[in-house]
Design a protein around this motif. Structure first.
Motif, mmCIF file in Angstrom:
data_model
loop_
_atom_site.group_PDB
_atom_site.id
_atom_site.type_symbol
_atom_site.label_atom_id
_atom_site.label_comp_id
_atom_site.label_asym_id
_atom_site.label_seq_id
_atom_site.Cartn_x
_atom_site.Cartn_y
_atom_site.Cartn_z
ATOM 1 N N THR A 241 0.821 -1.205 0.000
ATOM 2 C CA THR A 241 0.000 0.000 0.000
ATOM 3 C C THR A 241 0.855 1.254 0.000
ATOM 4 O OG1 THR A 241 -1.480 -1.254 1.377
ATOM 5 C CG2 THR A 241 -1.938 1.076 1.166
ATOM 6 N N LEU A 242 1.904 1.236 0.806
ATOM 7 C CA LEU A 242 2.717 2.442 0.921
ATOM 8 C C LEU A 242 3.431 2.751 -0.388
ATOM 9 C CD1 LEU A 242 4.107 1.913 4.492
ATOM 10 C CD2 LEU A 242 2.386 3.533 3.732
ATOM 11 N N GLY A 243 3.740 1.713 -1.129
ATOM 12 C CA GLY A 243 4.335 1.946 -2.445
ATOM 13 C C GLY A 243 5.838 2.079 -2.384
ATOM 14 N N VAL B 61 7.971 4.353 -3.406
ATOM 15 C CA VAL B 61 8.641 5.613 -3.055
ATOM 16 C C VAL B 61 8.873 5.681 -1.551
ATOM 17 C CG1 VAL B 61 8.476 8.108 -3.051
ATOM 18 C CG2 VAL B 61 7.728 6.830 -5.051
ATOM 19 N N LEU B 62 7.822 5.348 -0.785
ATOM 20 C CA LEU B 62 7.976 5.434 0.660
ATOM 21 C C LEU B 62 8.929 4.365 1.173
ATOM 22 C CD1 LEU B 62 6.272 6.891 3.236
ATOM 23 C CD2 LEU B 62 6.544 4.466 3.725
ATOM 24 N N GLU C 109 12.365 5.563 0.654
ATOM 25 C CA GLU C 109 12.758 6.591 1.620
ATOM 26 C C GLU C 109 13.025 5.966 2.990
ATOM 27 O OE1 GLU C 109 13.754 9.435 1.878
ATOM 28 O OE2 GLU C 109 13.240 10.190 3.878
ATOM 29 N N SER D 192 -1.220 6.315 -3.942
ATOM 30 C CA SER D 192 0.145 5.792 -3.929
ATOM 31 C C SER D 192 0.675 5.515 -5.340
ATOM 32 C CB SER D 192 0.201 4.512 -3.092
ATOM 33 O OG SER D 192 -0.612 3.533 -3.668
ATOM 34 N N VAL E 291 2.806 11.722 -3.469
ATOM 35 C CA VAL E 291 3.870 10.737 -3.634
ATOM 36 C C VAL E 291 4.933 11.239 -4.618
ATOM 37 C CG1 VAL E 291 2.676 9.386 -5.428
ATOM 38 C CG2 VAL E 291 4.356 8.285 -3.970
ATOM 39 N N LEU F 159 6.999 13.779 -2.878
ATOM 40 C CA LEU F 159 7.931 13.086 -1.993
ATOM 41 C C LEU F 159 9.155 12.600 -2.781
ATOM 42 C CD1 LEU F 159 8.453 11.892 0.836
ATOM 43 C CD2 LEU F 159 7.163 9.877 0.144
ATOM 44 N N ILE G 73 11.683 15.979 4.993
ATOM 45 C CA ILE G 73 11.234 15.005 3.979
ATOM 46 C C ILE G 73 10.468 13.878 4.652
ATOM 47 C CG2 ILE G 73 12.018 13.304 2.298
ATOM 48 C CD1 ILE G 73 14.401 15.143 1.738
ATOM 49 N N ASP G 74 11.006 13.418 5.787
ATOM 50 C CA ASP G 74 10.320 12.329 6.489
ATOM 51 C C ASP G 74 8.998 12.774 7.089
ATOM 52 O OD1 ASP G 74 11.930 10.275 5.839
ATOM 53 O OD2 ASP G 74 13.259 10.469 7.561
ATOM 54 N N TYR H 165 2.202 11.438 4.093
ATOM 55 C CA TYR H 165 1.810 10.583 2.972
ATOM 56 C C TYR H 165 1.321 9.229 3.469
ATOM 57 C CZ TYR H 165 2.537 7.052 -0.597
ATOM 58 O OH TYR H 165 2.376 5.983 -1.415
ATOM 59 N N MET H 166 2.082 8.652 4.414
ATOM 60 C CA MET H 166 1.682 7.353 4.960
ATOM 61 C C MET H 166 0.278 7.419 5.530
ATOM 62 S SD MET H 166 4.491 5.322 7.079
ATOM 63 C CE MET H 166 5.845 6.357 7.490
ATOM 64 N N THR I 1 -2.512 7.393 3.029
ATOM 65 C CA THR I 1 -2.892 6.124 2.395
ATOM 66 C C THR I 1 -3.438 5.132 3.416
ATOM 67 O OG1 THR I 1 -0.625 5.362 2.634
ATOM 68 C CG2 THR I 1 -1.227 6.209 0.490
ATOM 69 N N LEU I 2 -2.804 5.116 4.603
ATOM 70 C CA LEU I 2 -3.163 4.059 5.554
ATOM 71 C C LEU I 2 -4.574 4.223 6.093
ATOM 72 C CD1 LEU I 2 0.144 3.363 7.457
ATOM 73 C CD2 LEU I 2 -0.848 2.267 5.460
#
Lengths: 356, 294, 276
Positions: free
Chosen positions: B114-116, B118-119, B122, C205, C222, C225, C240-241, C247-248, C251-252
């Motif tokens: 789900t996070l994909g 890119v994440l 990182e 995502s 995304v 990012l 960035i984090d 972003y997390m 989606t979550l």
């Protein structure tokens, strides 16, 4: 015939128990099976009969008790170490193997030499009369043929004991009768002890040497088909064996096993005491035995009638709205009054609240 | 109008086409217009290079080791990762299928998907970095003396492909293995087959066709690896994957014709492997994994 | 009952599962911890904790705008894919017509072909018609996999509704329109919710297609990012984090909601089952 059962003298279940969490699916079942015997485990769904079979096969472990094959304790063995043959309800044929490889699978696992496997597979296929279908995949076979393959696969390893889990329940009525005859024939031929799980009393009566009636994980009665049919020991077994009329009443007279019961009808009902304790009883009569009689003790009103070829079977409403199932050779009008009675020797009387 | 349209309508109805069937049209048209057409357009465009004959783009690609080398560099990542992910998925799925709190595990595993990429890239940059927790732990346990290099190279991308790829192959494998009637293995057990024999004789043959499809999906996915190869790898060197080359052609050189040609080469390699695997799959039993009836 | 070898094998397999899960969770935690840390060098944990990176990320990356764009795009994609996809799924679930397998393959292809492979030609076409770089370009590009995804996901949901329910509604005089609104939609709500939520997660995502078609004003979170990591060194890693954490969450949240309606296995398995 070269396929034969490897012998044992007796298989003994010693207080075999199985719990699922807090639920006791099997409560200390004890039973001894003789060599070559055909035993039917009979009961309604949820009675524990399939659990019992799976415990015997080793697919479920016991919570308590033991299983003995002669002097050897086998309940600690894995299923693959027991060497029993099993026929599953949905056949469980290996869909990616042809009939021949399915039947030979057990022999192959046992490390039997190739030529020997071929010979015994031929014999097993011969026994179930499927030789011409040996190259087909299970998916290409009819239900009855799949059933035969499942049986051939189980007997090819020449097991001392064959376990069958409602093997006919997925077949249509005509095929079921046919396969019933086949199973009887194959059992006579091979003589291996068989434990057969079913919920169908006709199947049990026609196949078994002895029937074990289970209910709520307990053995209610063990006996020959004749015993069970004529004289069920408990009211619930009677109901299961087709005594559809269950009339509550009060014991008014008793001489040995001959009793008279007041069910609130015009006259007392005479019957045989089977399992009577105290005054409150239940009278059990098969629909086929309850017929119109000029001096019958039960006055009722016909509420429905159904023609079944050899006779008419009807329902009637007795005093207090009690529902009655009866047989008649001549048609009756719905709404007509009728007097019903049954022969005393086929009227069985049990203690009320007889379950347990 | 009725004279001519009546019989025609009847034939359509006879063939099972009615108003409800037509509901499929908008979606089908959409896919044709925005998936099939661009693909065909890209294919044609790839044969109309900025310079040279109609095969100019392809000649350019296959004469430049820096370009055709990307195929090998991508395969070198995608093939081992896919095989590893499948090899790990099967034993894990065999254990997990009987687990009671399966859903908790599957939920955790669906996270990286789900996070994909890119994440995940990182996260791994931090986690696998020289100061990251992984290197620190390995040093703490005395397994290594100094941090090992796990980012900006082949292994960084490899690990990220395992993190996103394993859950994918695992969840597919689990659904296949759970689809096998448990009675089949029980039957095999009563016939004397031990756990190993049951796996190799019953379970494995029944899931091989599904594993082939899983391999195709996972391989195609890994072969088109993009963001993690750039972020976690060495996009100028050992992880210069083919999708990166295509993106460079499109967005740095603005040569859409060349970029399309590279995309087509990418598609041909993917379809080639898929075709190979699916042909081999045809040799196995492909029917339902039920217990026989129905 | 089980041999030592079997036990050893079992232990090994479970050890791997635990190792994998721990690493995934640790990787995610690193991002979260770093986004709250002041300075994190040469130690297990940052020197101190702060929330200021979130403020700076919000400012530096114009996260407000990016989030708005992300959800506008995701919202449009979800709505359109449901509107186009559900009727098609209904037709495929209820009717057999010549060429149906071909249509199914047509819907499977965009799911099986990786986005980067068809994304480049798609972006080329979108540039040609002038849609690329705009929000509509991104929406259209994201619809390419989500429409088929919705179709394929909805087919089994519709198949499990007994056609007799519809027949009954028709007997009682409901026309096709009313049938859809009063009978089918209520029965399909769980399926539609699952499909749209998963389409939403996919869109949020989806890196490749958005990356290939977005302009500066139509970037989703995304892609923003990705660019910020790509240009790392200019910005502080922590901000960035901080963006990664936002972003997390974006989606979550939807995933957690979606998991109420579908099993995690189904998220990936549905597509495969129809492919196999």
């Amino acid at each position: 015939m070269a396929i034969a059962s490897a012998g044992f003298r007796e298989l003994r279940l010693d207080a075999m128990s199985r719990n699922f969490g807090a639920h006791n699916a099997l409560k200390a079942i004890s039973l001894t099976v003789q060599r070559g015997e055909f035993i039917a485990l009979l009961g309604p769904s949820g009675c524990g009969k399939s659990t019992a079979l799976n415990c015997l096969a080793g697919l479920l472990s016991l919570s308590d008790g033991a299983i003995w094959l002669d002097e050897k304790r086998i309940d600690t063995l894995k299923p693959e170490e027991r060497g029993f043959g099993m026929v599953f309800q949905n056949y469980a044929l290996f869909p990616h193997m042809n009939v021949r490889r399915n039947v030979g699978f057990g022999l192959q696992m046992g490390g039997v030499p190739r030529a020997e496997i071929e010979r015994r597979v031929d014999e097993a296929l011969n026994v179930v009369r499927l030789t011409s279908q040996e190259a087909k995949l299970p998916g290409q076979l009819s239900g009855g043929q799949q059933q035969r393959v499942a049986i051939a696969r189980a007997i090819a390893v020449e097991p001392p004991l064959v376990l069958m889990d409602e093997p006919l329940s997925n077949l249509d009525a005509k095929l079921r009768l046919e396969m019933r005859a086949e199973i009887r024939r194959i059992h006579r031929l091979l003589g291996s002890a068989t434990i057969y799980v079913t919920h169908d009393q006709d199947e049990a009566l026609s196949l078994a040497d002895r029937i074990v009636v289970l209910r709520d994980g307990e053995v209610r009665q063990v006996g020959t088909p004749q015993d069970l049919y004529r004289r069920p020991l408990h009211a619930d077994v009677a109901e299961f064996m087709g005594f559809r009329n269950a009339l509550p009443g009060r014991l008014v007279r008793r001489e040995g096993d001959e009793v008279e019961v007041d069910c609130g009808f015009a006259g007392p009902i005479r019957g045989q005491a089977v399992d009577v304790e105290g005054e409150r009883v239940v009278v059990a009569i098969r629909p086929a035995d309850l017929v119109p009689l000029a001096d019958g003790p039960i006055g009722a009103e016909v509420t429905g009638l159904e023609y079944r070829g050899e006779a008419y079977f009807g329902t009637a409403s007795g005093p207090g709205g009690v529902e009655l199932y009866f047989r008649t050779d001549t048609p009756l009008d719905v709404g007509a009054s009728v007097r019903l009675g049954a022969p005393a020797e086929r009227t069985l009387v049990y203690a009320a609240g007889g379950v347990g | 109008m009725s004279a001519s349209s009546r019989p025609r309508q009847r034939t359509l109805a006879d063939r099972g086409i009615d108003g409800v069937t037509l509901l499929v049209l908008p979606a089908a048209l959409f896919v044709v217009l925005l998936f099939v057409y661009p693909f065909v357009y890209g294919l044609l465009l790839s044969f109309a290079p900025k310079e040279g004959g109609w095969l100019g783009n392809y000649a350019k690609f296959f004469s430049d080791p820096y370009m055709y080398g990307t195929i090998w560099l991508t395969l070198r990542l995608a093939l081992p990762v896919t095989l590893l992910n499948i090899a790990l998925s099967v034993p894990v799925a065999m254990q997990v299928r009987h687990m009671r709190r399966q859903r908790l595990l599957t939920t955790i595993l669906v996270l990286p998907i789900t996070l994909g990429t890119v994440l995940v890239a990182e996260g791994l940059l931090n986690y696998l970095g020289p100061q990251g927790w992984l290197n620190r732990l390995l040093i703490l346990f005395g397994l290594i003396d100094r941090p090992i290099r796990l980012v900006h190279n082949y292994w960084g991308v490899f690990i990220s492909l395992v993190i996103t790829g394993f859950p994918f192959t695992f969840l597919l494998t689990l659904s296949m293995i759970s689809g096998i009637d448990p009675a089949l293995e029980q039957a095999a057990a009563t016939l004397g087959a031990r756990a190993r024999q049951r796996f190799f004789n019953i379970v494995l043959p029944l899931i091989v066709p599904g594993l082939a499809v899983t391999f195709c999906l996972a391989f195609v996915d890994a072969f088109s690896v993009f963001p993690s190869a750039v972020m976690l790898g060495a996009p100028a060197g050992e992880t210069r994957v083919i999708s990166f080359a295509a993106a460079q052609a499109a967005f740095e050189q603005y040569d859409y014709s060349y970029a399309s040609a590279i995309a087509m080469i990418m598609a041909v390699v993917q379809f080639g492997f898929v075709g190979l695997v699916l042909t081999a799959r045809g040799l196995f039993y492909n029917g339902p994994a039920g217990g026989g009836k129905g | 009952m089980e041999s030592a070898l079997e036990r050893l094998w079992r232990t090994l397999v479970w050890a791997f599962v635990i190792f994998f899960v721990v690493n995934v969770l640790a990787m995610i935690s690193t991002v979260v911890v770093n986004s709250f840390g002041t300075r994190w060098l040469n130690s297990w944990l940052p020197a101190a904790f702060t929330v200021r990176w979130y403020a700076s990320a919000w400012r530096e990356f114009q996260l407000g705008d990016v989030l708005l764009v992300t959800f506008q795009i995701a919202g449009a994609v979800v709505l359109l894919s449901a509107l186009i996809g559900v009727p098609a799924a209904y037709a495929l679930a209820r009717r057999d017509f010549p060429g149906k397998p071909l249509v199914i393959v047509l819907f499977l292809l965009p799911l099986l072909v990786p986005p980067i492979t068809f994304g480049i030609p798609l972006a080329t076409v979108l540039y040609k018609v002038g849609l690329a770089g705009t929000m509509w370009g991104v929406i259209v590009a994201n619809l390419v996999p989500t429409v088929p995804f919705t179709v394929i996901l909805m087919i089994p949901f519709i198949e499990q509704i007994d056609p007799k329910v519809e027949a009954a509604a028709r007997v009682f005089g409901a026309g096709t329109g009313r049938l859809f609104v009063h009978v089918l939609v209520p029965l399909l709500v769980p399926g539609i919710l699952a499909a749209t939520l998963l389409a939403l997660v996919r869109t949020v995502s989806m890196f490749e297609l958005t990356f290939l078609t977005a302009g500066p004003s139509s970037q989703t979170l995304v892609v923003a990012l990705y660019y910020s990591v790509f240009a790392a060194g200019v910005r502080a890693g922590q901000s960035i984090d901080a963006m990664a954490v936002i972003y997390m969450l974006s989606t979550l949240v939807w995933l957690v909601v979606a998991l109420r309606f579908v099993n995690p296995t189904q998220i990936v398995a549905r597509v495969k089952k129809s492919a196999a």
